[in-house]
Scaffold this motif. Structure first.
Motif, short mmCIF file in Angstrom:
data_model
loop_
_atom_site.label_atom_id
_atom_site.label_comp_id
_atom_site.label_asym_id
_atom_site.label_seq_id
_atom_site.Cartn_x
_atom_site.Cartn_y
_atom_site.Cartn_z
N SER A 254 24.20 -11.93 -28.59
CA SER A 254 24.16 -12.85 -29.72
C SER A 254 23.74 -14.23 -29.21
CB SER A 254 25.54 -12.95 -30.36
OG SER A 254 26.47 -13.55 -29.46
N GLY A 255 23.44 -15.13 -30.15
CA GLY A 255 23.04 -16.49 -29.77
C GLY A 255 24.12 -17.19 -28.97
N GLY A 256 25.39 -17.02 -29.37
CA GLY A 256 26.49 -17.65 -28.66
C GLY A 256 26.63 -17.13 -27.25
N MET A 257 26.44 -15.80 -27.07
CA MET A 257 26.52 -15.21 -25.74
C MET A 257 25.36 -15.68 -24.86
SD MET A 257 29.16 -13.41 -25.06
CE MET A 257 30.59 -12.76 -25.90
N LYS A 258 24.18 -15.82 -25.45
CA LYS A 258 23.04 -16.33 -24.68
C LYS A 258 23.32 -17.76 -24.20
CE LYS A 258 19.54 -13.50 -27.00
NZ LYS A 258 18.42 -13.51 -27.96
N ARG A 259 23.97 -18.55 -25.04
CA ARG A 259 24.32 -19.90 -24.63
C ARG A 259 25.28 -19.85 -23.44
NH1 ARG A 259 21.94 -24.51 -25.24
NH2 ARG A 259 21.59 -24.02 -27.44
N ARG A 260 26.22 -18.93 -23.46
CA ARG A 260 27.15 -18.77 -22.34
C ARG A 260 26.39 -18.41 -21.06
NH1 ARG A 260 32.74 -17.57 -24.22
NH2 ARG A 260 32.71 -17.62 -26.50
N LEU B 117 33.25 -20.47 -28.67
CA LEU B 117 32.48 -20.90 -27.50
C LEU B 117 32.71 -22.38 -27.23
CD1 LEU B 117 30.44 -20.73 -25.25
CD2 LEU B 117 28.60 -20.83 -26.94
N ARG B 118 32.74 -23.16 -28.28
CA ARG B 118 32.95 -24.60 -28.09
C ARG B 118 34.29 -24.85 -27.40
NH1 ARG B 118 32.02 -27.86 -33.41
NH2 ARG B 118 30.12 -26.62 -33.26
N ARG B 119 35.32 -24.14 -27.84
CA ARG B 119 36.64 -24.30 -27.23
C ARG B 119 36.63 -23.85 -25.77
NH1 ARG B 119 39.17 -21.29 -30.54
NH2 ARG B 119 39.16 -19.42 -29.23
N ASP B 120 36.02 -22.69 -25.50
CA ASP B 120 35.94 -22.18 -24.12
C ASP B 120 35.17 -23.14 -23.22
OD1 ASP B 120 37.33 -19.98 -24.92
OD2 ASP B 120 35.61 -18.60 -24.92
N MET B 121 34.08 -23.69 -23.76
CA MET B 121 33.25 -24.58 -22.96
C MET B 121 34.02 -25.84 -22.56
SD MET B 121 29.70 -26.48 -23.83
CE MET B 121 28.74 -25.06 -23.46
N TRP B 122 34.72 -26.44 -23.50
CA TRP B 122 35.42 -27.68 -23.17
C TRP B 122 36.59 -27.43 -22.24
CZ3 TRP B 122 32.17 -31.04 -23.33
CH2 TRP B 122 31.27 -31.19 -24.38
N GLU B 123 37.17 -26.24 -22.31
CA GLU B 123 38.22 -25.90 -21.35
C GLU B 123 37.62 -25.77 -19.95
OE1 GLU B 123 41.75 -25.49 -19.80
OE2 GLU B 123 41.42 -25.88 -21.94
N LEU B 124 36.43 -25.17 -19.89
CA LEU B 124 35.72 -25.05 -18.61
C LEU B 124 35.33 -26.42 -18.07
CD1 LEU B 124 34.32 -23.35 -16.42
CD2 LEU B 124 32.31 -23.24 -17.91
N VAL B 125 34.86 -27.31 -18.95
CA VAL B 125 34.48 -28.67 -18.54
C VAL B 125 35.68 -29.40 -17.92
CG1 VAL B 125 33.85 -30.96 -19.41
CG2 VAL B 125 32.52 -28.95 -20.08
N ARG B 126 36.84 -29.24 -18.53
CA ARG B 126 38.04 -29.88 -17.99
C ARG B 126 38.36 -29.36 -16.59
NH1 ARG B 126 39.78 -29.09 -23.51
NH2 ARG B 126 40.07 -31.09 -24.56
N ARG B 127 38.24 -28.06 -16.40
CA ARG B 127 38.52 -27.49 -15.08
C ARG B 127 37.49 -27.96 -14.05
NH1 ARG B 127 39.38 -22.64 -18.07
NH2 ARG B 127 37.47 -21.72 -17.21
N LEU B 128 36.22 -28.03 -14.45
CA LEU B 128 35.18 -28.50 -13.53
C LEU B 128 35.42 -29.94 -13.12
CD1 LEU B 128 32.02 -26.95 -15.23
CD2 LEU B 128 32.94 -26.33 -12.99
N ARG B 129 35.80 -30.74 -14.09
CA ARG B 129 36.06 -32.16 -13.82
C ARG B 129 37.24 -32.28 -12.84
NH1 ARG B 129 38.11 -36.45 -17.04
NH2 ARG B 129 37.97 -38.38 -15.85
#
Length: 311
Positions: free
Chosen positions: A136-142, A169-181
């Motif tokens: 799906s489009g969301g999975m491709k973005r991932r 996806l938006r929620r997962d992404m921002w959780e990932l961003v926090r961990r990366l930071r």
């Protein structure tokens, strides 16, 4: 400030004559989350593309961790991960193959454990054997995010990363961003979802018509430009604001039932108590009250409007 990216006098004029970037000076601190805001065509993607080595600047210099993006291309590009707006990847490859290949492009040895971690973090592990065309489009973005993280970059650019994607996806992404930071990765993002910048960013830059019109710590920006309002729901309507309340520059609305006071941080400590005390002396009662503070979106719209008016 320990600047991981340093931009001096950066300009870009295309062959058509379009001046996409006027001279830009900007330092981005190591480990911060920097949000670059601006309307469509403001120059956000152009600036990111230059830093990432995709577009050649017309003038100016950019260094990444002390390396010049022109002279030391390989050194700078290895330090950067980019998630572009557009979905570009081989439709016939599997998720695992395309993410692993991206790591190899930067000269890194295979690391299946790292690729597995990235795919699990992005909820892609169950899709690792699926072809990109089946997603799906969301999975491709991932997958695009996974490719950007495949070579363990120190700096991650997210260009409109959540535009048109689902809430999960938006929620997962921002959780990932926090961990990366937390792990020390520097994050630079552009977004139309200003509430995301308001929640995540340490500093905010506003760009319009190729010009960087403001760079400010988010909290300081909110303090300086974020207006506050106190709205009082009156027990009885007023025909006009009494002259005795003239010191507070009040406005009357709601057929005389709502009294609104705009104030700053200092007035919050002094102006509001004295206003309520004066109203009590005048016999003006209220049934309810509510407060509101300008959002980052309010500030952004105001800044861009002012800059357009000045032009």
């Amino acid at each position: 400030m320990d600047a991981v990216i340093s931009i001096k006098g950066l300009e870009k004029t295309y062959a058509s004559g379009l001046k996409a970037l006027k001279p830009v000076d900007l330092d981005i601190a190591r480990g911060e989350i920097f949000a670059l805001l601006g309307p469509n065509g403001a120059g956000k993607t152009t600036m990111i593309s230059i830093i990432c080595g995709i577009v050649r600047p017309s003038a100016g210099t950019v260094t990444v961790d002390g390396f010049d993006i022109g002279r030391d291309y390989r050194q700078t590009r290895r330090r950067i991960g980019l998630v572009p707006q557009e979905l570009h990847t081989d439709s016939f490859e599997t998720v695992w193959a395309t993410v692993s290949f991206s790591r190899g492009l930067f000269g890194y040895a295979p690391n299946p454990a790292h690729i597995e971690k990235v795919l699990r973090d992005l909820s892609l592990w169950d899709k690792r054997k699926a072809k990109i065309m089946e997603l799906s489009g969301g999975m491709k973005r991932r997958v695009m995010i996974a490719k950007a993280l495949s070579h363990e970059p120190e700096i991650l650019f997210l260009d409109e990363p959540t535009a048109g994607v689902d809430v999960e996806l938006r929620r997962d992404m921002w959780e990932l961003v926090r961990r990366l930071r937390q792990s020390g990765v520097t994050i630079i993002l552009t977004t139309h979802y200003i509430e995301e910048a308001e929640e995540m960013a340490d500093r905010v830059g506003v760009i319009n018509k190729g010009e960087l019109i403001l760079v400010e710590e988010k909290n300081e920006l909110m303090k300086k430009l974020g207006k506050k309002e106190l709205t009082l729901e009156l027990a009885e309507p007023l025909a006009a604001v009494p002259a005795e309340l003239g010191d507070w520059a009040l406005t009357l609305a709601g057929d005389g039932h709502q009294l609104t006071y705009s104030y700053d941080g200092q007035a919050e400590r002094t102006g509001i108590p004295s206003l309520l005390s004066r109203m009590r002396d005048l016999g003006i009662a209220f049934k309810d009250l509510q407060t509101r503070q300008s959002s980052l979106e309010d500030i952004f719209v105001s800044l861009v409007h002012e800059e357009r008016s000045a032009a």
